[in-house]
Design a protein around this motif. Structure first.
Motif, PDB file in Angstrom:
ATOM      1  N   GLU A   1       0.440   4.360   0.807  1.00  0.00           N
ATOM      2  CA  GLU A   1       0.392   5.410   1.810  1.00  0.00           C
ATOM      3  C   GLU A   1       0.479   4.774   3.146  1.00  0.00           C
ATOM      4  O   GLU A   1       1.457   5.278   3.780  1.00  0.00           O
ATOM      5  CB  GLU A   1      -1.120   5.684   1.897  1.00  0.00           C
ATOM      6  CG  GLU A   1      -1.627   6.570   0.670  1.00  0.00           C
ATOM      7  CD  GLU A   1      -0.809   7.763   0.253  1.00  0.00           C
ATOM      8  OE1 GLU A   1      -0.236   8.466   1.285  1.00  0.00           O
ATOM      9  OE2 GLU A   1      -0.197   8.055  -0.807  1.00  0.00           O
ATOM     10  N   SER A   2       0.215   3.480   3.525  1.00  0.00           N
ATOM     11  CA  SER A   2       0.358   3.006   4.751  1.00  0.00           C
ATOM     12  C   SER A   2       1.843   2.210   4.702  1.00  0.00           C
ATOM     13  O   SER A   2       2.236   1.812   5.695  1.00  0.00           O
ATOM     14  CB  SER A   2      -0.931   1.956   5.153  1.00  0.00           C
ATOM     15  OG  SER A   2      -0.610   0.948   4.201  1.00  0.00           O
TER      16      SER A   2
ATOM     17  N   ASP B   1       0.753  -1.063   0.133  1.00  0.00           N
ATOM     18  CA  ASP B   1      -0.037  -0.048   0.045  1.00  0.00           C
ATOM     19  C   ASP B   1       0.890   1.155   0.134  1.00  0.00           C
ATOM     20  O   ASP B   1       1.559   1.413   0.911  1.00  0.00           O
ATOM     21  CB  ASP B   1      -0.846   0.030   1.232  1.00  0.00           C
ATOM     22  CG  ASP B   1      -1.795   1.198   1.329  1.00  0.00           C
ATOM     23  OD1 ASP B   1      -3.126   0.807   0.987  1.00  0.00           O
ATOM     24  OD2 ASP B   1      -1.538   2.429   1.310  1.00  0.00           O
TER      25      ASP B   1
END
Lengths: 166, 412
Positions: free
Chosen positions: B343-344, B341
């Protein structure tokens, strides 16, 4: 100026063994002859060097199931590239007169010199080295029918050359 | 042995007998090895040398080579009927590649229908442009233009009209456009580079087809390949990356689908071991951020998902020594496909194997991957790693030229 060794150069290091040298010794004469026929004597050593090195950076020659076939395919591929770059190969330029080879008709020399690399490879492997069409197909990495087509086209060009000079 | 003894065969033998009289001695084995001594070269960053963008305009014929495809794909079948550009299409010579998984075989692009691998379309790659001497950082005595035999398809512009190719051996990069023109990227003008030899794919081409993500030393930059002007650049913190020299410690770039960011792998030297981490560069703000370190031993390939939320990461546990002169990535190495992911930084493994390269389908629903458990196999799978199918066996070719290159034409 800072002197550095690019990463990708370091990545080119090799590990080779005595068995690699032995494999190479067994096939080198055939490879250089094959390369000479395909691209001429001047480029042949470079082609052999390039092909063998490309294998060595990835694997050991001794680990190949059939080193001769593998390297023959590599020589042909590299020869195709060289032929593309030079287009008109002059491999028989000093032989075209046939003066040094009384049994060789000049028109035959010219016809062979004008053959595309793959047709020259097929005729060399079958007519000179004595491989069967099936074996030649493996060495060239093409189908049996393709080898037959190369041979047929090459013979046709030879006959045309002989007929034109008759 | 089979030696036809008809008149034609005798004529050929006479010709070859004459040729072989001129055959030189084969190089000695030791001489071969000498040619790959690691050269010492100048850093040359920002030399400012200018020259014409080399291009070769070659007529690209879309050919159907009936004999070759079955040889390349022993498990495959027939080649499609004659194909060519569709009048009115803006994809030009790439029209037959629409929606195809594209690999390179020798001097040909091969487009494989992911839904039916029994057919393939073939597109001749033009002759490679000549390479000026200043562009050659030759690692061998051979020519630095190493022919089409080692080209890898790296990625497409978003409209499918430009294909980026790297040459594994000589380290050159090329763009092929919809007219069939092949243009070399003169990395030497900016002292950076891409191309060969890390045994890791790097999709440096931006979605717009004219910008490239470039690494040079610790710097990353966005370059307009039309004039090699640098439009945006930033540098990793040298305190975090001590001792990083030369090219190649930053690699495997991949662009976000909107063309504003690219992700890349940077390598730290941790006690003599290469420690890869993944970073994202925002070209508009010229800022860098690092994704959470997942502890990968090595990272081989990145691919940003079409919808922009995930990175596909091919990585394995095998840790490489920092300046080791022998690269285990030249051989089959266990790797997994991770979905990270953006963003995370959360990641999960979706497939295990010996993967070397992967590409997303245009709609992001599937992944094409080259698996190299010893031979090369082209796979497709769903984006979550399920429904794995082996499209074709890519073995049998003289060179191992397929180990880092697979692309998926973006046009549906």
């Amino acid at each position: 100026v800072v002197s550095v060794q690019p990463f990708w150069c370091l990545e080119r290091g090799l590990i080779v063994t005595a068995s690699d040298a032995q494999v190479y010794a067994e096939v080198k004469d055939d490879l250089i002859g094959y390369a000479t026929v395909l691209v001429g004597p001047d480029s042949a050593p470079d082609i052999v060097s390039t092909v063998v090195l490309r294998v060595l950076v990835r694997r050991r020659l001794a680990d190949l199931d059939d080193p001769r076939s593998y390297l023959f395919r590599g020589v042909l591929n590299e020869a195709r590239t060289v032929a593309r770059q030079h287009r008109r190969l002059a491999v028989l330029s000093d032989r075209e007169s046939g003066e040094d080879s009384p049994n060789l008709l000049p028109e035959v020399a010219v016809a062979v010199a004008g053959l595309p690399v793959q047709q020259r490879a097929a005729t060399f492997l079958v007519y000179w080295m004595g491989f069967t069409i099936e074996q030649t197909a493996v060495l060239m990495n093409v189908r049996v029918g393709t080898v037959k087509r190369y041979l047929s086209l090459a013979r046709e060009k030879l006959r045309e050359a002989l007929h034109a000079h008759a | 042995m089979h030696t036809p003894d008809d008149q034609d065969a005798r004529q050929f033998r006479q010709a070859y007998s004459a040729l072989l009289e001129d055959s030189p001695e084969a190089p000695e084995f030791e001489d071969l090895l000498f040619t790959v001594e690691v050269p010492t070269v100048e850093a040359g960053v920002g030399s400012g040398r200018r020259g014409p963008l080399v291009s070769a305009v070659a007529v690209v014929a879309v050919l159907v080579i009936v004999g070759l495809v079955p040889a390349l794909f022993p498990g495959g079948g027939q080649v499609t009927d004659e194909v060519g550009s569709v009048p009115g299409s803006n994809l030009g010579v790439f029209e037959p590649m629409r929606g195809q998984v594209v690999v390179v075989n020798g001097d040909e692009l091969v487009g494989i229908d992911p839904a039916d691998a029994s057919s393939a379309v073939i597109l001749d790659i033009p002759d490679l442009p000549s390479v000026p001497d200043e562009a050659c950082s030759s690692w061998s005595s051979g020519p630095c233009n190493d022919g089409a035999n080692s080209l890898m398809p790296i990625g497409w512009s978003s409209d499918g009209t430009v294909l980026a190719l790297d040459s594994e051996y000589a380290g050159m990069s090329y763009l092929m456009d919809e007219t069939g023109t092949l243009t070399r990227i003169p990395w030497e003008r900016i002292g950076g580079g891409s191309g060969c030899c890390a045994f890791a794919g790097s999709n440096w081409l931006a979605p717009d087809g004219v910008h490239a993500a470039v690494a040079k030393g610790l710097e990353v930059a966005v370059v307009d390949v039309r004039d090699m002007s640098i439009e945006s650049e930033a540098s990793l913190d040298p305190d975090e990356f001590p001792g990083v020299e030369g090219w190649g410690q930053i690699y495997s770039q991949t662009w976000s689908p909107d063309g504003t960011e690219f992700a890349f792998v940077a390598v730290r030297n941790e006690d003599g071991v290469r420690a890869p981490t993944i970073h994202v560069y925002d070209a508009s703000t010229k800022t860098l951020r690092q994704l959470p370190d997942r502890g990968f031993g090595h990272v081989r390939n990145l691919a940003w998902s079409p919808e922009g939320s995930h990175l596909l990461v091919i990585a394995g546990d095998l840790a490489l020594r920092y300046n080791e002169s022998y690269n285990p990535l030249a051989h089959s190495v266990a790797t997994s496909i991770h979905l990270v992911d953006i963003e995370s930084g959360a990641s999960r493994v979706i497939a295990d194997g010996h993967y070397v390269a992967a590409a997303w389908s245009p709609d992001g629903s599937q992944i094409a991957a080259v698996d190299y458990p010893g031979g090369h196999y082209l796979q497709v799978m769903d984006a979550d790693g399920t429904n794995q199918q082996r499209l074709t066996d890519m073995n049998g070719y003289g060179y191992d030229n397929l180990f880092t290159g697979v692309s998926w034409h973006p046009a549906p």
